[in-house]
Design a protein around this motif. Structure first.
Motif, short mmCIF file in Angstrom:
data_model
loop_
_atom_site.label_atom_id
_atom_site.label_comp_id
_atom_site.label_asym_id
_atom_site.label_seq_id
_atom_site.Cartn_x
_atom_site.Cartn_y
_atom_site.Cartn_z
N PRO A 267 54.77 16.74 59.87
CA PRO A 267 54.72 18.20 59.83
C PRO A 267 55.86 18.78 58.99
N ASP A 268 55.55 19.88 58.34
CA ASP A 268 56.55 20.65 57.58
C ASP A 268 56.26 22.11 57.85
N GLN A 269 57.07 22.73 58.67
CA GLN A 269 56.83 24.12 59.07
C GLN A 269 57.41 25.13 58.10
N ASP A 270 58.07 24.65 57.05
CA ASP A 270 58.82 25.56 56.18
C ASP A 270 58.14 25.74 54.82
N THR A 271 56.82 25.80 54.81
CA THR A 271 56.12 26.00 53.54
C THR A 271 56.06 27.49 53.24
N PRO A 272 56.38 27.90 52.00
CA PRO A 272 56.36 29.33 51.68
C PRO A 272 54.95 29.88 51.66
N SER A 273 54.78 31.09 52.17
CA SER A 273 53.48 31.73 52.18
C SER A 273 53.15 32.29 50.81
N LEU A 274 51.87 32.39 50.51
CA LEU A 274 51.45 33.09 49.30
C LEU A 274 51.58 34.60 49.49
N ALA A 275 51.27 35.07 50.69
CA ALA A 275 51.41 36.49 50.98
C ALA A 275 52.86 36.94 50.79
N ASP A 276 53.00 38.12 50.23
CA ASP A 276 54.31 38.75 49.96
C ASP A 276 55.04 38.16 48.76
N GLU B 165 47.54 39.47 49.51
CA GLU B 165 48.75 40.26 49.74
C GLU B 165 49.89 39.84 48.83
N VAL B 166 49.55 39.48 47.58
CA VAL B 166 50.54 39.16 46.56
C VAL B 166 50.75 40.39 45.69
N HIS B 167 52.00 40.68 45.36
CA HIS B 167 52.29 41.75 44.41
C HIS B 167 52.11 41.18 43.00
N VAL B 168 51.25 41.81 42.20
CA VAL B 168 50.88 41.29 40.89
C VAL B 168 51.28 42.26 39.78
N GLU B 169 51.90 41.71 38.73
CA GLU B 169 52.12 42.43 37.49
C GLU B 169 51.65 41.55 36.34
#
Length: 316
Positions: A129-138, A161-165
């Motif tokens: 297990p690896d609980q520290d994976t970064p979310s795509l959201a935000d 919920e990704v901010h896109v430019e």
């Protein structure tokens, strides 16, 4: 009557009745010359995927009534110099948007959530297990090459919920409301983004656009996704960043391509490689056949070819 050549019977069947102004024949220029009885009638040729070369385009040049060549890809740099004089070359802009966008979302999620790590553990039969994976959201994502494919990617990322430019030749606000920056300003804004997505074609202007300086400007642990063209990225510079552990990458396209067996990118830490399959659309699917029908209509009405990118000026 417009004679339309498609590369297989399956494509002809998918296209169906082209209407009263057109007829469809099956001819794949990669396999041989045009049928003698049809050579002087063909006005539109639909090329199969991955078809180029002077011999093939020489067969097109032998069709005196040819008006339009419809290729199956959005990129056209591989055939631009081969188009017969006076013939329009049309690309498949819009056909591949959905598939490229889907793969981009998949690569982003797989990399952010460390999916290769978990698949490797599964293959080894262990529970890691690896609980520290970064979310795509935000996350903040920058799409370099904000055209129709870029817009399709933005829709899917925004839903996550990704901010896109975006980045394009000139600064603007896209019709979907996305802020698009000028390419000349890209180095200054790169540090603000967690994910940088490259979807540009390969041109003189974009050759090695993503070089050592570009990569150095990206923030630590940022993810580079390339679904455009391999030669837009300096492979040696990217390898240096991957091997240092500072950046991650997810690549649908590479330089060289295909990657030779044992190439360092395959084993580079934090790197996902898939074999240029993001945007390959079946020519029997409706997005492609709809484009061919619109192309027939444009020819019948004497209009400019749909998605016309150039008119041939040099002998093939």
């Amino acid at each position: 009557m417009i004679t339309v050549a498609v590369p297989s019977q399956e494509v002809a069947d998918a296209l169906g009745d082209p209407g009263p102004d057109a007829r469809v024949i099956v001819w794949n220029p990669a396999e041989g010359d045009a049928p003698e009885a049809e050579r002087d009638r063909i006005a539109l040729v639909c090329m199969p995927h991955w078809t180029a070369g002077r011999r093939v385009y020489g067969r097109l040049a032998a069709c005196p009534e040819l008006k339009v060549i419809q290729i199956a890809s959005a990129g056209y740099e591989h055939v631009a110099a081969l188009v017969p004089p006076g013939v329009a070359l049309a690309n498949a802009r819009g056909v591949h948007d959905t598939r490229v966008a889907e793969m981009t979302l998949l690569l982003a999620l797989a990399s952010q959530r460390h999916l290769p790590q978990f698949l490797d553990a599964q293959r080894r039969g262990v529970w890691e297990p690896d609980q520290d994976t970064p979310s795509l959201a935000d996350a903040r994502a920058l799409i370099v090459g904000y055209g129709s494919i870029g817009e399709a990617i933005a829709v899917r990322l925004s839903a996550s919920e990704v901010h896109v430019e975006g980045v394009a030749r000139t600064a603007r606000t896209a019709p979907d409301g996305t802020e698009v920056h000028a390419i000349e300003d890209i180095r200054g804004i790169l540090p603000r983004f967690d994910i940088v997505i490259v979807v540009t074609p390969h041109t003189e202007e974009t050759d090695r656009l993503v070089d050592a300086g570009f990569l150095a400007a990206m923030k630590d642990d940022a993810l580079l996704i390339n679904v455009g063209r391999g030669k837009v990225v300096d492979t040696d510079a990217l390898l240096a960043e991957l091997e240092s552990g500072r950046l991650r990458a997810a690549l649908d396209v590479t330089d060289p391509e295909p990657l030779p067996d044992g190439h360092p990118l395959f084993a580079a830490p934090g790197c996902i490689v898939v074999p240029h399959i993001a945007g390959t659309e079946r020519l029997t699917n409706r997005r492609y056949t709809d484009l061919v029908r619109r192309q027939i209509q444009a020819l019948a009405q004497g209009e400019q070819a749909v998605n016309q990118v150039l008119i041939g000026a040099f002998p093939a």
